[in-house]
Design a protein around this motif. Sequence first.
Motif, PDB file in Angstrom:
ATOM      1  N   GLU A  94       0.852  -1.192   0.000  1.00  0.00           N
ATOM      2  CA  GLU A  94       0.000   0.000   0.000  1.00  0.00           C
ATOM      3  C   GLU A  94       0.883   1.236   0.000  1.00  0.00           C
ATOM      4  O   GLU A  94       1.789   1.373   0.821  1.00  0.00           O
ATOM      5  N   GLY A  95       0.626   2.134  -0.937  1.00  0.00           N
ATOM      6  CA  GLY A  95       1.351   3.392  -0.998  1.00  0.00           C
ATOM      7  C   GLY A  95       0.534   4.513  -0.388  1.00  0.00           C
ATOM      8  O   GLY A  95      -0.672   4.632  -0.655  1.00  0.00           O
ATOM      9  N   LEU A  96       1.181   5.328   0.429  1.00  0.00           N
ATOM     10  CA  LEU A  96       0.530   6.479   1.067  1.00  0.00           C
ATOM     11  C   LEU A  96       1.237   7.750   0.627  1.00  0.00           C
ATOM     12  O   LEU A  96       2.472   7.836   0.672  1.00  0.00           O
ATOM     13  N   ASP A  97       0.473   8.747   0.214  1.00  0.00           N
ATOM     14  CA  ASP A  97       1.073  10.000  -0.229  1.00  0.00           C
ATOM     15  C   ASP A  97       0.061  11.128  -0.083  1.00  0.00           C
ATOM     16  O   ASP A  97      -1.153  10.902  -0.084  1.00  0.00           O
ATOM     17  N   LEU A  98       0.581  12.356   0.031  1.00  0.00           N
ATOM     18  CA  LEU A  98      -0.260  13.545   0.122  1.00  0.00           C
ATOM     19  C   LEU A  98      -0.810  13.982  -1.236  1.00  0.00           C
ATOM     20  O   LEU A  98      -1.804  14.706  -1.305  1.00  0.00           O
ATOM     21  N   SER A  99      -0.154  13.561  -2.324  1.00  0.00           N
ATOM     22  CA  SER A  99      -0.367  14.161  -3.634  1.00  0.00           C
ATOM     23  C   SER A  99      -1.398  13.427  -4.484  1.00  0.00           C
ATOM     24  O   SER A  99      -1.169  12.291  -4.911  1.00  0.00           O
ATOM     25  N   ALA A 100      -2.505  14.077  -4.783  1.00  0.00           N
ATOM     26  CA  ALA A 100      -3.507  13.489  -5.663  1.00  0.00           C
ATOM     27  C   ALA A 100      -2.985  13.285  -7.081  1.00  0.00           C
ATOM     28  O   ALA A 100      -3.229  12.235  -7.680  1.00  0.00           O
ATOM     29  N   PRO A 101      -2.248  14.244  -7.687  1.00  0.00           N
ATOM     30  CA  PRO A 101      -1.737  14.004  -9.043  1.00  0.00           C
ATOM     31  C   PRO A 101      -0.793  12.809  -9.125  1.00  0.00           C
ATOM     32  O   PRO A 101      -0.864  12.012 -10.068  1.00  0.00           O
ATOM     33  N   LEU A 102       0.086  12.644  -8.140  1.00  0.00           N
ATOM     34  CA  LEU A 102       1.013  11.519  -8.164  1.00  0.00           C
ATOM     35  C   LEU A 102       0.291  10.201  -7.934  1.00  0.00           C
ATOM     36  O   LEU A 102       0.617   9.183  -8.564  1.00  0.00           O
ATOM     37  N   LEU A 103      -0.692  10.184  -7.051  1.00  0.00           N
ATOM     38  CA  LEU A 103      -1.432   8.953  -6.806  1.00  0.00           C
ATOM     39  C   LEU A 103      -2.244   8.537  -8.028  1.00  0.00           C
ATOM     40  O   LEU A 103      -2.420   7.342  -8.288  1.00  0.00           O
ATOM     41  N   ALA A 104      -2.734   9.501  -8.788  1.00  0.00           N
ATOM     42  CA  ALA A 104      -3.450   9.167 -10.015  1.00  0.00           C
ATOM     43  C   ALA A 104      -2.522   8.446 -10.993  1.00  0.00           C
ATOM     44  O   ALA A 104      -2.918   7.457 -11.632  1.00  0.00           O
ATOM     45  N   ARG A 105      -1.282   8.916 -11.114  1.00  0.00           N
ATOM     46  CA  ARG A 105      -0.306   8.234 -11.966  1.00  0.00           C
ATOM     47  C   ARG A 105       0.034   6.863 -11.411  1.00  0.00           C
ATOM     48  O   ARG A 105       0.207   5.888 -12.162  1.00  0.00           O
ATOM     49  N   ALA A 106       0.160   6.747 -10.094  1.00  0.00           N
ATOM     50  CA  ALA A 106       0.477   5.467  -9.473  1.00  0.00           C
ATOM     51  C   ALA A 106      -0.600   4.430  -9.787  1.00  0.00           C
ATOM     52  O   ALA A 106      -0.303   3.282 -10.143  1.00  0.00           O
ATOM     53  N   ARG A 107      -1.853   4.823  -9.637  1.00  0.00           N
ATOM     54  CA  ARG A 107      -2.949   3.889  -9.890  1.00  0.00           C
ATOM     55  C   ARG A 107      -3.004   3.488 -11.359  1.00  0.00           C
ATOM     56  O   ARG A 107      -3.236   2.308 -11.684  1.00  0.00           O
TER      57      ARG A 107
END
Length: 300
Positions: A94-107
Amino acid sequence: MSDTQGGGGIVNTAQAEAWNGYDGTYWAAHQERWDAVNDGFNEPLLGAAGIGPGDRVLDIGCGAGRTTRLAARRAAGAGGSAEGEGKGGGGSAEGLDLSAPLLARARASAEAEGLGNVAFTQGDAQVHPFAPGSFTRAISRFGVMFFADPEAAFANIGRALRPGGRLAFIAAAEAEASEWMQAFRALDGVLPVGGFATAPGTPGMFSLADPARTRALLGAAGFTAVTAERTRAYGVWGGDAEDAADFLLGSGPGHHLLAQVGPEARAEARRVLADHLRPYERDGAVRLLGTAWLVTADRA
């Protein structure tokens, strides 16, 4: 693969603003380039974490999820096949991050790779309500230096690990030890770089550059057997000097510095930086040596 919005709120508001603004957007748009910069630290990090089949891995400050996905493959077992949780070794990440743009790329990247044992959550590691003892491993590649309250963050991460679990992370060493920072220093007199690098102990890229302070923080958070090993890796910053200069100046720090000067100084900065980087051109790429601390610690 699952997507979640983390609970617990956000207390590290300055970093949340940055990584949901220009910095996060720039990193997300250049995910492959940032991975080319940092991938040399992946194997030391994952090896030190000791991830194996069946592990449940937390990736702190996961960004675009490169290390999360690599960890998920190791935790899945069966030669790294991770088509669904419960196959192979049955582990997950599970990855945790503050950044919505980066998490969108991760997914998007995890979906493209067909990974079913990985999830990404938007949240603040300082206060995120992890289930106690829910992970066996915690990792981070340059994601733990930005805590506003590192004592609270490491204590919270410690509670998320089960007894005997391991934390392993990569954190930047002193600024002068990395060639990309030396490149920025070459702009002194053209751009206001004097106060660019944060001092150890203050939130920012170099907050954990002092290993003695890092050991103290982790000890206070309940970790034992803390080690800090100096490690170095080359990163690819561009195809040639001009390309690398544009990439560096487009990054968060470069963007911040350019915003403080006019058009003539910006053009001069690009010229000076490209000239500085030209000797690093080899075999169609600009490679710069980065220096970091590889830190490991066990949950008592």
